[in-house]
Design a protein around this motif. Structure first.
Motif, PDB file in Angstrom:
ATOM      1  N   ARG A 177      33.441  38.685  35.147  1.00  0.00           N
ATOM      2  CA  ARG A 177      34.493  39.499  34.792  1.00  0.00           C
ATOM      3  C   ARG A 177      33.947  40.608  36.211  1.00  0.00           C
ATOM      4  NH1 ARG A 177      36.534  41.500  30.140  1.00  0.00           N
ATOM      5  NH2 ARG A 177      35.229  40.164  28.974  1.00  0.00           N
ATOM      6  N   GLU A 178      33.019  40.778  36.814  1.00  0.00           N
ATOM      7  CA  GLU A 178      32.767  41.463  37.752  1.00  0.00           C
ATOM      8  C   GLU A 178      33.512  41.262  38.930  1.00  0.00           C
ATOM      9  OE1 GLU A 178      28.410  41.747  37.204  1.00  0.00           O
ATOM     10  OE2 GLU A 178      28.138  43.130  35.287  1.00  0.00           O
ATOM     11  N   VAL A 179      33.199  40.203  39.207  1.00  0.00           N
ATOM     12  CA  VAL A 179      33.870  39.504  40.735  1.00  0.00           C
ATOM     13  C   VAL A 179      35.634  39.816  40.742  1.00  0.00           C
ATOM     14  CG1 VAL A 179      34.955  37.943  41.799  1.00  0.00           C
ATOM     15  CG2 VAL A 179      32.642  37.626  40.760  1.00  0.00           C
ATOM     16  N   THR A 180      36.318  40.314  39.677  1.00  0.00           N
ATOM     17  CA  THR A 180      38.204  40.414  39.052  1.00  0.00           C
ATOM     18  C   THR A 180      37.531  41.256  39.037  1.00  0.00           C
ATOM     19  OG1 THR A 180      38.115  38.512  37.477  1.00  0.00           O
ATOM     20  CG2 THR A 180      39.615  40.256  37.371  1.00  0.00           C
ATOM     21  N   ARG A 181      37.161  42.741  38.670  1.00  0.00           N
ATOM     22  CA  ARG A 181      36.776  43.802  38.847  1.00  0.00           C
ATOM     23  C   ARG A 181      36.611  44.163  40.840  1.00  0.00           C
ATOM     24  NH1 ARG A 181      32.518  44.707  34.902  1.00  0.00           N
ATOM     25  NH2 ARG A 181      33.697  44.965  32.276  1.00  0.00           N
ATOM     26  N   ARG A 182      35.301  43.181  40.559  1.00  0.00           N
ATOM     27  CA  ARG A 182      35.366  43.544  42.783  1.00  0.00           C
ATOM     28  C   ARG A 182      36.966  43.257  43.689  1.00  0.00           C
ATOM     29  NH1 ARG A 182      30.095  41.953  41.645  1.00  0.00           N
ATOM     30  NH2 ARG A 182      31.031  39.864  42.113  1.00  0.00           N
ATOM     31  N   GLN A 183      37.153  42.482  43.198  1.00  0.00           N
ATOM     32  CA  GLN A 183      38.401  42.207  43.615  1.00  0.00           C
ATOM     33  C   GLN A 183      39.464  42.889  43.310  1.00  0.00           C
ATOM     34  OE1 GLN A 183      39.412  38.608  41.760  1.00  0.00           O
ATOM     35  NE2 GLN A 183      38.665  37.062  43.625  1.00  0.00           N
ATOM     36  N   THR A 185      39.270  46.362  42.666  1.00  0.00           N
ATOM     37  CA  THR A 185      38.605  47.526  43.571  1.00  0.00           C
ATOM     38  C   THR A 185      39.048  47.509  45.176  1.00  0.00           C
ATOM     39  OG1 THR A 185      37.013  47.890  42.131  1.00  0.00           O
ATOM     40  CG2 THR A 185      37.199  49.001  44.199  1.00  0.00           C
ATOM     41  N   LYS A 186      39.282  46.576  45.659  1.00  0.00           N
ATOM     42  CA  LYS A 186      39.610  45.928  46.812  1.00  0.00           C
ATOM     43  C   LYS A 186      40.742  46.006  46.837  1.00  0.00           C
ATOM     44  CE  LYS A 186      35.255  42.528  48.333  1.00  0.00           C
ATOM     45  NZ  LYS A 186      35.441  41.531  48.210  1.00  0.00           N
ATOM     46  N   ARG A 187      41.761  45.875  46.519  1.00  0.00           N
ATOM     47  CA  ARG A 187      43.644  45.717  46.727  1.00  0.00           C
ATOM     48  C   ARG A 187      43.846  47.157  45.704  1.00  0.00           C
ATOM     49  NH1 ARG A 187      44.637  40.909  42.700  1.00  0.00           N
ATOM     50  NH2 ARG A 187      46.560  41.573  43.198  1.00  0.00           N
ATOM     51  N   GLY A 188      42.599  48.163  45.847  1.00  0.00           N
ATOM     52  CA  GLY A 188      42.743  49.652  45.040  1.00  0.00           C
ATOM     53  C   GLY A 188      43.851  49.428  43.558  1.00  0.00           C
ATOM     54  N   ILE A 189      44.025  48.697  43.131  1.00  0.00           N
ATOM     55  CA  ILE A 189      44.567  48.951  41.768  1.00  0.00           C
ATOM     56  C   ILE A 189      43.259  49.450  41.162  1.00  0.00           C
ATOM     57  CG2 ILE A 189      45.359  47.414  39.169  1.00  0.00           C
ATOM     58  CD1 ILE A 189      45.596  45.228  41.568  1.00  0.00           C
TER      59      ILE A 189
END
Length: 352
Positions: A177-183, A185-189
């Motif tokens: 879940r944390e990996v998904t969250r970081r992705q 964040t990187k994409r500015g969602i």
């Protein structure tokens, strides 16, 4: 329930117990209310919860109302559970066990099932000592779903091993879940979490805003597993909207711990939509419960839009003094009244 006959329960509380909610919990677990009794005392008796003098009255009332179980509105200690079971010669359940039973019946995803089983095992591990009466009564009925169906007189080491295994599995889910969250964040969602007391209308709101078909019914804890959908705002922006597990007064600590990864969706979101049942007579207390959990998750500083939902129902309030919220809006997730105002509020929050 695991048998064909609904378990008839006598509800017992102390002080200012809110037994209407306990009755709803029992109904959600598959039982039915057979009467209620409130003992006028400030704190539970350490030995018997209600005090020895009240036990005879409870037993008589249970017999008169043909009740097969006693349900207490607090979590009982192993000693209280054992003493009450012996004195009443009836199955004694507490609020925590009823909530755990509901969660066991409603969990669908692998993550949800792990979280519930973990909480159940921790509860039963704490109640193994001196609780032979409770364990010997394990059969059909409330409190027997999940690991309750097995003989939990097995030694504490085996239960501890299973808890450790489930904890490792849950940690893997959390890492994913944390990996998904970081992705994201990187994409500015931008993310927005829907929070609120159970049965306030969170899933109905998610369906209204995103066109989803998440289970939505008039019942406590109708949905447990978080659901995330895209929401397209009128101005062209897109946000991710997540429906989180409903909260409840006296939510068991083990459940809060087990569902922490899920509840962290709220803590890590950019905006919170706090859905409130404006027709509930206990609206303020339910709001306070939600904010207490958010504070525990260090999410009390988040931008909040409060929806006074169920505005279409008689007696629903359209105003409340709310210092934490950016806006407080009357709303009906069922009819859609207030939808445009909510979308405008979300866009304004994003601009700020």
């Amino acid at each position: 329930m695991t048998n064909d006959t609904m378990q008839r329960c006598l509800l017992v509380g102390i002080g200012d117990a809110l037994l209407d909610e306990l009755s709803e919990l029992v109904r959600a677990a598959g039982g039915t209310e057979g009467g209620r009794l409130v003992q006028n005392r400030r704190t539970p008796d350490p030995a018997t919860y209600v005090g020895e003098g009240k036990l005879a009255e409870i037993r008589q009332m249970a017999e008169e109302n043909e009740c097969t179980a006693i349900v207490c509105d607090d979590e009982l200690t192993p000693s209280q559970l054992n003493q009450m079971s012996k004195a009443l010669d009836l199955e004694v359940l507490d609020r925590t066990l009823v909530i755990l039973d509901i969660f066991a019946a409603r969990a669908i995803t692998r993550e949800g099932k792990i979280q519930v089983e973990l909480a159940q095992l921790k509860y039963r591990q704490a109640h193994l000592v001196g609780s032979t009466t409770y364990l010997s009564r394990q059969g059909g009925g409330i409190g027997t779903r999940g690991p309750g169906e097995t003989r939990l007189e097995t030694n504490r080491r085996q239960i501890g091993h299973r808890i450790a295994t489930l904890s490792r599995e849950l940690e893997k889910v959390k890492n994913h879940r944390e990996v998904t969250r970081r992705q994201r964040t990187k994409r500015g969602i931008t993310t927005c979490a829907i929070v609120g007391y159970t049965n306030a209308g969170k899933s109905t709101l998610l369906n209204l805003l995103t066109g989803s078909s998440v289970l939505s019914e008039d019942a406590l804890f109708a949905t447990l597993d978080p659901t995330t959908r895209r929401l397209y705002l009128p101005g062209g922006r897109t946000i991710l909207l997540t429906d989180t597990v409903g909260l409840v007064r006296k939510l068991p600590h083990d459940l809060v711990d087990a569902f922490r990864a899920t509840l962290e969706e709220a803590a890590l979101s950019d905006i919170l939509i706090h859905v409130v049942d404006a027709a509930s007579p206990d609206m303020e207390q339910e709001m306070a419960t939600v904010y207490q959990v958010l504070d525990d998750l260090s999410a009390g500083h988040k931008k909040v839009i409060t929806l006074l939902n169920k505005a279409d129902l008689p007696g629903a309030r359209d105003f409340v003094v709310e210092h934490r919220a950016l806006q407080v809006l009357p709303f009906s997730a069922k009819t859609g009244d207030g939808k445009q105002a909510l979308l405008a509020a979300l866009e304004k929050a994003l601009e700020e």
